[in-house]
Scaffold this motif. Structure first.
Motif, mmCIF file in Angstrom:
data_model
loop_
_atom_site.group_PDB
_atom_site.id
_atom_site.type_symbol
_atom_site.label_atom_id
_atom_site.label_comp_id
_atom_site.label_asym_id
_atom_site.label_seq_id
_atom_site.Cartn_x
_atom_site.Cartn_y
_atom_site.Cartn_z
ATOM 1 N N LEU A 265 63.808 35.378 31.227
ATOM 2 C CA LEU A 265 64.082 36.364 30.194
ATOM 3 C C LEU A 265 63.203 36.110 28.968
ATOM 4 C CD1 LEU A 265 67.991 36.589 30.277
ATOM 5 C CD2 LEU A 265 66.344 38.212 31.237
ATOM 6 N N PRO A 266 62.681 37.159 28.346
ATOM 7 C CA PRO A 266 61.871 36.979 27.128
ATOM 8 C C PRO A 266 62.744 36.643 25.922
ATOM 9 C CG PRO A 266 62.078 39.300 27.668
ATOM 10 C CD PRO A 266 62.720 38.553 28.796
ATOM 11 N N THR A 267 62.118 36.552 24.772
ATOM 12 C CA THR A 267 62.831 36.047 23.591
ATOM 13 C C THR A 267 63.793 37.047 22.974
ATOM 14 O OG1 THR A 267 60.922 36.713 22.246
ATOM 15 C CG2 THR A 267 61.006 34.417 23.010
ATOM 16 N N THR A 268 63.557 38.347 23.137
ATOM 17 C CA THR A 268 64.410 39.354 22.494
ATOM 18 C C THR A 268 64.892 40.396 23.501
ATOM 19 O OG1 THR A 268 62.611 40.885 21.936
ATOM 20 C CG2 THR A 268 63.070 39.081 20.364
ATOM 21 N N HIS A 269 65.953 41.103 23.129
ATOM 22 C CA HIS A 269 66.473 42.163 23.989
ATOM 23 C C HIS A 269 65.464 43.296 24.139
ATOM 24 C CE1 HIS A 269 68.850 45.938 24.636
ATOM 25 N NE2 HIS A 269 69.238 45.210 25.669
ATOM 26 N N GLU A 270 64.757 43.613 23.089
ATOM 27 C CA GLU A 270 63.745 44.671 23.159
ATOM 28 C C GLU A 270 62.670 44.331 24.179
ATOM 29 O OE1 GLU A 270 60.661 47.149 20.247
ATOM 30 O OE2 GLU A 270 61.856 45.507 19.440
ATOM 31 N N LEU A 271 62.223 43.090 24.164
ATOM 32 C CA LEU A 271 61.221 42.667 25.138
ATOM 33 C C LEU A 271 61.800 42.642 26.548
ATOM 34 C CD1 LEU A 271 59.439 39.758 23.211
ATOM 35 C CD2 LEU A 271 58.541 42.058 23.700
ATOM 36 N N ALA A 272 63.082 42.337 26.658
ATOM 37 C CA ALA A 272 63.740 42.340 27.970
ATOM 38 C C ALA A 272 63.773 43.751 28.547
ATOM 39 C CB ALA A 272 65.148 41.768 27.852
ATOM 40 N N CYS A 273 64.029 44.752 27.697
ATOM 41 C CA CYS A 273 64.026 46.140 28.159
ATOM 42 C C CYS A 273 62.630 46.558 28.612
ATOM 43 C CB CYS A 273 64.521 47.060 27.048
ATOM 44 S SG CYS A 273 66.279 46.862 26.666
ATOM 45 N N ASP A 274 61.614 46.125 27.877
ATOM 46 C CA ASP A 274 60.234 46.393 28.289
ATOM 47 C C ASP A 274 59.943 45.732 29.637
ATOM 48 O OD1 ASP A 274 59.814 47.799 25.960
ATOM 49 O OD2 ASP A 274 58.859 46.134 24.914
ATOM 50 N N LEU A 275 60.475 44.542 29.818
ATOM 51 C CA LEU A 275 60.279 43.826 31.081
ATOM 52 C C LEU A 275 60.891 44.597 32.253
ATOM 53 C CD1 LEU A 275 59.487 41.280 32.703
ATOM 54 C CD2 LEU A 275 61.698 40.306 32.035
ATOM 55 N N LEU A 276 62.085 45.141 32.070
ATOM 56 C CA LEU A 276 62.716 45.920 33.138
ATOM 57 C C LEU A 276 61.867 47.123 33.528
ATOM 58 C CD1 LEU A 276 66.531 45.977 32.207
ATOM 59 C CD2 LEU A 276 65.284 44.380 33.679
ATOM 60 N N THR A 277 61.277 47.769 32.528
ATOM 61 C CA THR A 277 60.404 48.916 32.794
ATOM 62 C C THR A 277 59.199 48.496 33.625
ATOM 63 O OG1 THR A 277 61.077 49.982 30.722
ATOM 64 C CG2 THR A 277 59.043 50.750 31.738
ATOM 65 N N GLN A 278 58.619 47.349 33.283
ATOM 66 C CA GLN A 278 57.466 46.855 34.044
ATOM 67 C C GLN A 278 57.859 46.487 35.474
ATOM 68 O OE1 GLN A 278 55.821 43.587 31.782
ATOM 69 N NE2 GLN A 278 55.796 44.782 29.890
ATOM 70 N N LEU A 279 58.999 45.828 35.610
ATOM 71 C CA LEU A 279 59.441 45.402 36.940
ATOM 72 C C LEU A 279 59.790 46.584 37.836
ATOM 73 C CD1 LEU A 279 61.790 42.435 35.925
ATOM 74 C CD2 LEU A 279 59.536 42.259 37.013
ATOM 75 N N ALA A 280 60.242 47.679 37.229
ATOM 76 C CA ALA A 280 60.704 48.833 38.005
ATOM 77 C C ALA A 280 59.613 49.403 38.890
ATOM 78 C CB ALA A 280 61.236 49.914 37.059
ATOM 79 N N ARG A 281 58.374 49.230 38.489
ATOM 80 C CA ARG A 281 57.271 49.816 39.249
ATOM 81 C C ARG A 281 56.299 48.763 39.733
ATOM 82 N NH1 ARG A 281 54.464 54.589 36.622
ATOM 83 N NH2 ARG A 281 53.969 54.925 38.804
ATOM 84 N N ALA A 282 56.782 47.553 39.879
ATOM 85 C CA ALA A 282 55.907 46.469 40.335
ATOM 86 C C ALA A 282 55.544 46.648 41.806
ATOM 87 C CB ALA A 282 56.608 45.130 40.129
#
Length: 282
Positions: A265-282
């Motif tokens: 998990l990244p350092t902030t919730h905002e970055l975590a949401c960005d991470l989910l978006t990236q993972l969704a189309r990996a």
């Protein structure tokens, strides 16, 4: 990349003609995918939605893209639901138009500006219908897998980050994302849908004691699990459950083993949401 054959009824199409039709559909699908990737489609594994097959079948039946507007609108809605942007969706349409306009087997150069305005309008409006609806009505459950949606997982992550902040500890020290992605780019028709249903079933079977599981995209699911000494055993159990379920279908078995990865998990919730978006189309 097989395209399922469609028949009007038993015996309506001679076997030789049906085989030739299947070959033509596969060839069109392969050339379209190649052109779309060349035009900038960023995530090859999520290109081959079932709606792609419907477009190919409609084009083969009618002979031109302009006669497949209904199928193209369905594909645009599916693209929006899967997280593809409008520019990427229109570039994919341009790739299909370029392939059909070229007529040969060589390299084609998709050009959105050269695509008929009517097709652009149909695709853009269908994409916007879903994209707008997603802003207003966020689904809690993915209709295919029955898993909670990415929106649910974003909410759970918000709670995790708040709890971690209260304890003055990084969220990554207490939780980790276990992500499963399956490359279904070479799988067409019903087996593609079956694959994600089986993946979701494996996830539910392994994480059945309160962990948060969710569907992130067309071929990606994830579990938010406590970072303890059971993470390793959960990963092993998940791989075993996935292999057992996917081995029952020849197409899914040939598609290759699903990728299971532990994502910090990244350092902030905002970055975590960005991470989910990236993972969704990996």
């Amino acid at each position: 990349m097989d395209v399922p054959a469609t028949r009007s009824g038993p015996g309506d199409v001679p076997p030789q003609a049906q085989a030739e039709r299947d070959r033509s559909l596969r060839a069109l699908r392969a050339r379209w995918r190649t052109a779309s990737l060349a035009a900038g489609w960023r995530f090859p594994s999520d290109w081959a939605l079932p709606e792609v097959d419907a477009v190919c079948a409609a084009v083969m039946a009618k002979g031109r893209a302009e006669a497949a507007e209904t199928a193209l609108a369905g594909l645009a809605r599916a693209r929006a639901a899967a997280g593809a942007g409008l520019a990427e969706t229109l570039a994919d349409l341009a790739a299909l138009h370029a392939v059909l306009d070229h007529g040969g087997d060589g390299f084609v150069l998709p050009d959105v500006d050269a695509t008929p305005a009517r097709l652009l309008r149909t695709t853009a409006l269908a994409w916007a219908d879903v994209a707008t609806d997603q802003l207003v009505h966020t689904e809690v459950t993915d209709p295919l897998t029955g898993l909670p949606s990415a929106a649910y997982l974003r909410t759970r992550l918000y709670e995790v980050y708040r709890a971690a902040a209260a304890r003055e500890r990084p969220a990554a020290e207490e939780h980790v994302l276990l992500v499963v992605s399956l490359d279904l780019s070479a799988v067409a028709g019903f087996p593609r849908l079956t694959g994600m249903i089986l993946v979701a079933d494996a996830l539910r079977a392994v994480f059945d004691s309160g962990q948060s599981v969710a569907s992130l995209g067309p071929s990606v699911v994830a579990a938010l699990v406590p970072k303890d000494d059971r993470v390793g055993s959960h990963g092993v159990a998940l791989r075993r459950a996935l292999n057992e379920r996917l081995s029952v279908d020849a197409q899914l078995a040939e598609a290759g083993k699903p990728r299971v990865s532990a994502v910090r998990l990244p350092t902030t919730h905002e970055l975590a949401c960005d991470l989910l978006t990236q993972l969704a189309r990996a």
